[in-house]
Design a protein around this motif. Structure first.
Motif, short mmCIF file in Angstrom:
data_model
loop_
_atom_site.label_atom_id
_atom_site.label_comp_id
_atom_site.label_asym_id
_atom_site.label_seq_id
_atom_site.Cartn_x
_atom_site.Cartn_y
_atom_site.Cartn_z
N ALA A 293 12.62 6.54 8.17
CA ALA A 293 14.08 6.53 8.31
C ALA A 293 14.59 7.93 8.61
N ARG A 294 15.56 8.00 9.49
CA ARG A 294 16.14 9.29 9.89
C ARG A 294 16.75 10.03 8.72
N ASP A 295 17.37 9.31 7.78
CA ASP A 295 18.09 9.96 6.69
C ASP A 295 17.24 10.17 5.45
N ALA A 296 15.95 9.83 5.53
CA ALA A 296 15.07 10.02 4.37
C ALA A 296 14.48 11.42 4.36
N ILE A 297 14.23 11.92 3.17
CA ILE A 297 13.56 13.21 2.96
C ILE A 297 12.27 12.95 2.20
N GLY A 298 11.15 13.45 2.73
CA GLY A 298 9.88 13.29 2.06
C GLY A 298 9.35 11.87 2.16
N GLU A 299 8.50 11.51 1.22
CA GLU A 299 7.89 10.18 1.18
C GLU A 299 8.27 9.49 -0.12
N ARG B 162 0.81 -1.21 0.00
CA ARG B 162 0.00 0.00 0.00
C ARG B 162 0.85 1.27 0.00
N GLY B 163 2.13 1.11 -0.30
CA GLY B 163 3.01 2.26 -0.36
C GLY B 163 3.29 2.88 0.99
N MET B 164 3.31 2.06 2.06
CA MET B 164 3.56 2.55 3.40
C MET B 164 4.79 1.86 3.99
N PRO B 165 6.00 2.32 3.62
CA PRO B 165 7.21 1.72 4.20
C PRO B 165 7.39 2.25 5.62
N GLY B 166 8.49 1.93 6.22
CA GLY B 166 8.78 2.49 7.53
C GLY B 166 9.35 3.89 7.41
N PHE C 234 10.60 3.69 -0.60
CA PHE C 234 11.58 2.98 0.21
C PHE C 234 11.60 3.45 1.67
N ALA C 235 11.21 4.67 1.93
CA ALA C 235 11.20 5.20 3.30
C ALA C 235 10.49 6.54 3.32
N TRP C 236 9.88 6.83 4.47
CA TRP C 236 9.32 8.14 4.74
C TRP C 236 10.20 8.82 5.78
N SER C 237 10.16 10.14 5.78
CA SER C 237 11.00 10.92 6.69
C SER C 237 10.62 10.64 8.14
N LEU C 238 11.58 10.23 8.96
CA LEU C 238 11.33 9.99 10.37
C LEU C 238 11.13 11.29 11.15
N PRO C 239 11.94 12.32 10.95
CA PRO C 239 11.72 13.56 11.70
C PRO C 239 10.32 14.11 11.55
#
Length: 343
Positions: free
Chosen positions: A134-140, A128-132, A143-148
């Motif tokens: 991650a601290r180093d990710a920017i935006g959505e 459904r396009g809902m990964p976990g 592969f990852a959504w922004s943790l901050p």
């Protein structure tokens, strides 16, 4: 998304290696972290290997301008595109990794040394396009959504996990909780009879208490002791107010041999955590074995769960972790009734 693996074309990519494997306390989910010289990724897996969540953690080389499909097709950890990573030039290999499981066991926070690196919540779903997060990710990204950007919602869960497991591993935590529940049952059901362990060597720890007929009550009540010691998984995916429904105990009223009836509670006492699901009012469960062996009678094949049914003892008034505990009464039902309930 399947777990990334070594390329089937040697020499085209380096092989990914597993750097951390950490199971949750209930044996129902495992965190697996893999890396190669280009990237690291974390997976939330079921015992059969099914991946329920996956999150990119870091690039270890300069980021490409777009998704590197050759790596995806080779089954290797994805490299995050330039615009979606805090470290577009790449960063060193990850330091000491550790896992902090949510109280429910369906989600996990990943730490690098003492810093929060990523979170894979129970509601992560790659399909459904809902990964976990991650601290180093920017935006959505896929592969990852922004943790901050998600910390406001996640930090209470993480703080609760720290507090819960610190308490749970403290000497005397379980006996203290056990006495807490038994005292409530003494007040609502009268003196205890026999007590059985329903957990064996596996968490969560759960017992069954027998309450013989008392006062005007002419039937025996059997109740679990310990299900409410940890919140059930996945409740927030189905209920708007999960705090009101996340902690339960099960009860059954009987005039039969309590030793036989107790098998129904043994069957369901650990089910939410081992199957990563929840139990609530109106839910049904079909006996896993031949109907002729059903402890509540061969005419039935399962149970209906009811909160606060009429003509049953009032079990309200008990709370743990600041959350009310609901007792669900198990009522035997036929195969036909189960089918009607599911329609």
């Amino acid at each position: 998304m399947a777990i990334y693996r070594a390329s089937e074309q040697p020499g085209e990519h380096t092989q990914a290696e597993v750097v951390l494997v950490a199971g949750n306390p209930y044996g129902s989910r495992t965190l697996v972290i893999e890396r190669d010289e280009d990237a690291s990724v974390a997976y939330l897996c079921a015992p059969d290997g099914t991946v329920h969540g996956a999150v990119w953690l870091a690039n270890h080389r300069r980021a490409p301008g777009a998704v590197d499909l050759s790596r995806i097709n080779a089954g290797l950890p994805p490299v995050m595109p330039y615009a979606n990573t805090v470290h577009p030039a790449g960063r060193r290999p990850l330091g000491q990794l550790s896992a902090l499981w949510f109280e429910e066991g369906d989600g996990v926070a990943v730490y690098e040394n003492d810093d929060l690196l990523a979170v894979i919540p129970g509601w992560a779903d790659m399909s459904r396009g809902m990964p976990g997060y991650a601290r180093d990710a920017i935006g959505e990204t896929p592969f990852a959504w922004s943790l901050p950007e998600a910390l406001e919602g996640l930090l209470p869960r993480i703080s609760n996990a720290h507090s819960y497991w610190r308490w749970r591993h403290r000497e005397g935590s379980w006996p203290g909780f056990q006495q807490f529940v038994m005292g409530h049952l003494d007040r609502t059901l009268g003196p205890a009879g026999r007590y059985w362990d329903a957990s064996g060597e596996r968490l969560p720890t759960v017992g069954i208490t027998e309450r013989p007929p008392f006062g005007e009550r002419e039937f025996t009540v059997l109740s679990t002791v310990g299900m409410s010691c940890q919140r059930m998984p996945t409740v927030e995916q189905w209920i708007d107010r999960p705090r009101a429904y996340s902690r339960i105990e099960l009860a059954v009223a009987t005039r039969q041999d309590p030793r036989e009836v107790a098998l129904v509670l043994v069957w369901l006492a650990q089910y939410p955590w081992h199957s990563v699901t929840w139990l609530g009012h109106g839910h049904t469960a079909q006996w896993y074995h031949d109907p002729s062996t059903f402890p509540l009678g061969a005419d039935y094949s399962g149970v209906l769960m009811l909160a606060d049914p009429p003509d049953f003892p009032d079990m309200t008034g008990f709370a743990f972790g600041g959350e009310a505990v609901r007792w669900l009464w198990l009522v035997p039902v036929t195969t036909e009734a189960l089918e009607e309930q599911r329609q």
